[in-house]
Design a protein around this motif. Sequence first.
Motif, PDB file in Angstrom:
ATOM      1  N   ARG A   1     -11.606   4.477  -8.068  1.00  0.00           N
ATOM      2  CA  ARG A   1     -11.108   5.429  -7.077  1.00  0.00           C
ATOM      3  C   ARG A   1     -12.160   6.493  -6.839  1.00  0.00           C
ATOM      4  O   ARG A   1     -12.930   6.839  -7.732  1.00  0.00           O
ATOM      5  CB  ARG A   1      -9.801   6.063  -7.561  1.00  0.00           C
ATOM      6  N   ARG A   2     -12.145   7.027  -5.610  1.00  0.00           N
ATOM      7  CA  ARG A   2     -13.080   8.105  -5.287  1.00  0.00           C
ATOM      8  C   ARG A   2     -12.536   8.890  -4.103  1.00  0.00           C
ATOM      9  O   ARG A   2     -12.226   8.313  -3.063  1.00  0.00           O
ATOM     10  CB  ARG A   2     -14.478   7.580  -4.971  1.00  0.00           C
ATOM     11  N   PRO A   3     -12.442  10.227  -4.224  1.00  0.00           N
ATOM     12  CA  PRO A   3     -11.892  11.025  -3.133  1.00  0.00           C
ATOM     13  C   PRO A   3     -12.904  11.293  -2.032  1.00  0.00           C
ATOM     14  O   PRO A   3     -14.115  11.213  -2.240  1.00  0.00           O
ATOM     15  CB  PRO A   3     -11.483  12.324  -3.829  1.00  0.00           C
TER      16      PRO A   3
ATOM     17  N   MET B   1      -7.747  10.028  -1.506  1.00  0.00           N
ATOM     18  CA  MET B   1      -8.368   9.180  -2.527  1.00  0.00           C
ATOM     19  C   MET B   1      -7.738   7.787  -2.571  1.00  0.00           C
ATOM     20  O   MET B   1      -6.626   7.617  -3.061  1.00  0.00           O
ATOM     21  CB  MET B   1      -8.266   9.826  -3.909  1.00  0.00           C
ATOM     22  N   PRO B   2      -8.443   6.769  -2.070  1.00  0.00           N
ATOM     23  CA  PRO B   2      -7.993   5.391  -2.250  1.00  0.00           C
ATOM     24  C   PRO B   2      -8.181   4.968  -3.710  1.00  0.00           C
ATOM     25  O   PRO B   2      -9.141   5.377  -4.371  1.00  0.00           O
ATOM     26  CB  PRO B   2      -8.903   4.590  -1.312  1.00  0.00           C
ATOM     27  N   GLU B   3      -7.283   4.127  -4.179  1.00  0.00           N
ATOM     28  CA  GLU B   3      -7.333   3.654  -5.565  1.00  0.00           C
ATOM     29  C   GLU B   3      -7.204   2.139  -5.580  1.00  0.00           C
ATOM     30  O   GLU B   3      -6.364   1.562  -4.898  1.00  0.00           O
ATOM     31  CB  GLU B   3      -6.208   4.294  -6.373  1.00  0.00           C
ATOM     32  N   ALA B   4      -8.032   1.491  -6.392  1.00  0.00           N
ATOM     33  CA  ALA B   4      -8.076   0.034  -6.437  1.00  0.00           C
ATOM     34  C   ALA B   4      -7.057  -0.539  -7.407  1.00  0.00           C
ATOM     35  O   ALA B   4      -6.582   0.138  -8.327  1.00  0.00           O
ATOM     36  CB  ALA B   4      -9.478  -0.429  -6.843  1.00  0.00           C
ATOM     37  N   LEU B   5      -6.758  -1.818  -7.208  1.00  0.00           N
ATOM     38  CA  LEU B   5      -5.885  -2.567  -8.100  1.00  0.00           C
ATOM     39  C   LEU B   5      -6.675  -3.433  -9.067  1.00  0.00           C
ATOM     40  O   LEU B   5      -6.162  -4.428  -9.578  1.00  0.00           O
ATOM     41  CB  LEU B   5      -4.925  -3.438  -7.272  1.00  0.00           C
TER      42      LEU B   5
ATOM     43  N   LEU C   1       0.854  -1.182   0.000  1.00  0.00           N
ATOM     44  CA  LEU C   1       0.000   0.000   0.000  1.00  0.00           C
ATOM     45  C   LEU C   1       0.891   1.232   0.000  1.00  0.00           C
ATOM     46  O   LEU C   1       1.691   1.425   0.922  1.00  0.00           O
ATOM     47  CB  LEU C   1      -0.919   0.004   1.222  1.00  0.00           C
ATOM     48  N   ARG C   2       0.763   2.063  -1.016  1.00  0.00           N
ATOM     49  CA  ARG C   2       1.564   3.274  -1.153  1.00  0.00           C
ATOM     50  C   ARG C   2       0.716   4.485  -0.811  1.00  0.00           C
ATOM     51  O   ARG C   2      -0.383   4.655  -1.346  1.00  0.00           O
ATOM     52  CB  ARG C   2       2.059   3.389  -2.596  1.00  0.00           C
ATOM     53  N   ILE C   3       1.194   5.324   0.113  1.00  0.00           N
ATOM     54  CA  ILE C   3       0.537   6.582   0.464  1.00  0.00           C
ATOM     55  C   ILE C   3       1.432   7.708  -0.022  1.00  0.00           C
ATOM     56  O   ILE C   3       2.607   7.791   0.362  1.00  0.00           O
ATOM     57  CB  ILE C   3       0.275   6.674   1.965  1.00  0.00           C
ATOM     58  N   GLU C   4       0.883   8.567  -0.873  1.00  0.00           N
ATOM     59  CA  GLU C   4       1.698   9.604  -1.495  1.00  0.00           C
ATOM     60  C   GLU C   4       0.811  10.768  -1.915  1.00  0.00           C
ATOM     61  O   GLU C   4      -0.399  10.743  -1.711  1.00  0.00           O
ATOM     62  CB  GLU C   4       2.435   9.041  -2.720  1.00  0.00           C
ATOM     63  N   GLY C   5       1.416  11.788  -2.499  1.00  0.00           N
ATOM     64  CA  GLY C   5       0.673  12.936  -2.993  1.00  0.00           C
ATOM     65  C   GLY C   5       1.153  14.238  -2.377  1.00  0.00           C
ATOM     66  O   GLY C   5       1.975  14.263  -1.450  1.00  0.00           O
ATOM     67  N   SER C   6       0.621  15.342  -2.892  1.00  0.00           N
ATOM     68  CA  SER C   6       1.035  16.665  -2.435  1.00  0.00           C
ATOM     69  C   SER C   6       0.659  16.940  -0.993  1.00  0.00           C
ATOM     70  O   SER C   6       1.184  17.871  -0.374  1.00  0.00           O
ATOM     71  CB  SER C   6       0.429  17.744  -3.341  1.00  0.00           C
ATOM     72  N   GLY C   7      -0.259  16.137  -0.436  1.00  0.00           N
ATOM     73  CA  GLY C   7      -0.726  16.378   0.923  1.00  0.00           C
ATOM     74  C   GLY C   7       0.042  15.650   2.000  1.00  0.00           C
ATOM     75  O   GLY C   7      -0.358  15.679   3.173  1.00  0.00           O
TER      76      GLY C   7
ATOM     77  N   ILE D   1      -3.065   5.221  -1.989  1.00  0.00           N
ATOM     78  CA  ILE D   1      -3.902   6.281  -1.429  1.00  0.00           C
ATOM     79  C   ILE D   1      -3.206   7.608  -1.697  1.00  0.00           C
ATOM     80  O   ILE D   1      -2.063   7.814  -1.285  1.00  0.00           O
ATOM     81  CB  ILE D   1      -4.142   6.083   0.085  1.00  0.00           C
ATOM     82  N   GLU D   2      -3.905   8.479  -2.396  1.00  0.00           N
ATOM     83  CA  GLU D   2      -3.372   9.810  -2.684  1.00  0.00           C
ATOM     84  C   GLU D   2      -3.939  10.816  -1.696  1.00  0.00           C
ATOM     85  O   GLU D   2      -5.153  10.868  -1.482  1.00  0.00           O
ATOM     86  CB  GLU D   2      -3.730  10.242  -4.113  1.00  0.00           C
ATOM     87  N   VAL D   3      -3.046  11.604  -1.104  1.00  0.00           N
ATOM     88  CA  VAL D   3      -3.446  12.713  -0.237  1.00  0.00           C
ATOM     89  C   VAL D   3      -3.092  13.993  -0.989  1.00  0.00           C
ATOM     90  O   VAL D   3      -1.942  14.187  -1.382  1.00  0.00           O
ATOM     91  CB  VAL D   3      -2.740  12.656   1.124  1.00  0.00           C
TER      92      VAL D   3
END
Length: 373
Positions: A172-174, A162-166, A76-82, A223-225
């Motif tokens: 995905r939905r924020p 926003m979680p994103e599926a494999l 599980l990767r958590i990343e993004g500008s947030g 998961i994008e923040v």
Amino acid sequence: MSGPLRGSEPDHPSPDGVRERKVVKPTPPELMEDAGTGLDYGIRPDRAPGYITPIDRFFLRSHAPTPHLDAARWSLRIEGSGVREPITYTYADLWDHFPLISMVRTIECAGNRRVLFGEEYERKFEGTQWGRGAISTAEWTGVRLRDLLEPAGITPKAREVMPEALDEIQARRPMPLAKALADDTLLALAMNGETLPLDHGYPARVVVSGWLGAASIKWVGRIEVSEHPLHVPWNTEDYVLIGPDYPPQAPSLGMPITGIPVASLVELSWPARLRPVPQVIRGRAFAGENQVTAVEYRLDEGSWQEASLAPPEIPGAWVRWQFSWDPQPGDHIIRVRATDDQGHTQPDTVPWNELGYCYHPVLSHPIRVESTT
């Protein structure tokens, strides 16, 4: 509109002409209602024996075939500008390094009762042709989402998660940061005391309490923040209310759906056939993020009467209700309406929307009581 989002395509034929299954668990008609997509199966309201929905009949809603993922290679990767520092977790990390919690929550698809909505307006809506069965309740066990986000260092300007599926289409939905950090937003690893089944999101899925089912992304791998609003087909083209009563919220074509409105379910087939003997009529009511506080019923043209509520009564989960009836032979109508702790009561009608979402008025449930003579 993006067709694949609705999962309405037919099953893929195999070379020998046999229909290939897109889901793993059995979906026998005596337990589940086939919505006709090969992906989507609802509960049978007359086959719901207890408060918790057994895994074998928990409803299925997917946008692509169930992926077969290997937890040993999953991450599980958590990343993004947030976030200040992206972070990656293994499956073992989730089990070994974080507190686990369990909670009972109901998940309902925003398209539940779409067929009945279409019958009221004498049209067929696009999307999965749900009757009343796109709703179920489970005990979910896993890690609070905030416990996974905080080690990445949430920035002061972070606003959406926003979680994103494999799966094949990366569903995905924020959601707002506040919802992601809520006590009851969970990355689930287990369901009803068992390791999360393949069809229900193994190795890990999000459970977003009280929101439409599309927010509870299965098979999460990223998961994008973000410090900026996130716009994807699932909150701009689909899972939005589009119509005269729902002004567009650009770039969305309408109003993105979040919480689920209060509604009720009678645990009988539609239409139902009963014997003319005293019996107990049972059902469920659900109010999304809120708690159901009252359920009333009406027999034919009689007055509204209060049904009894049975424990447990949990915010974010359905409540059971019941009443006694001594039906006489003939055709009858049962109407049920629920009220939540915010004072919202099921209406008699709801405004039309283009995709047939959030249909939650008082329903006229047809009953035929057959004479024993």
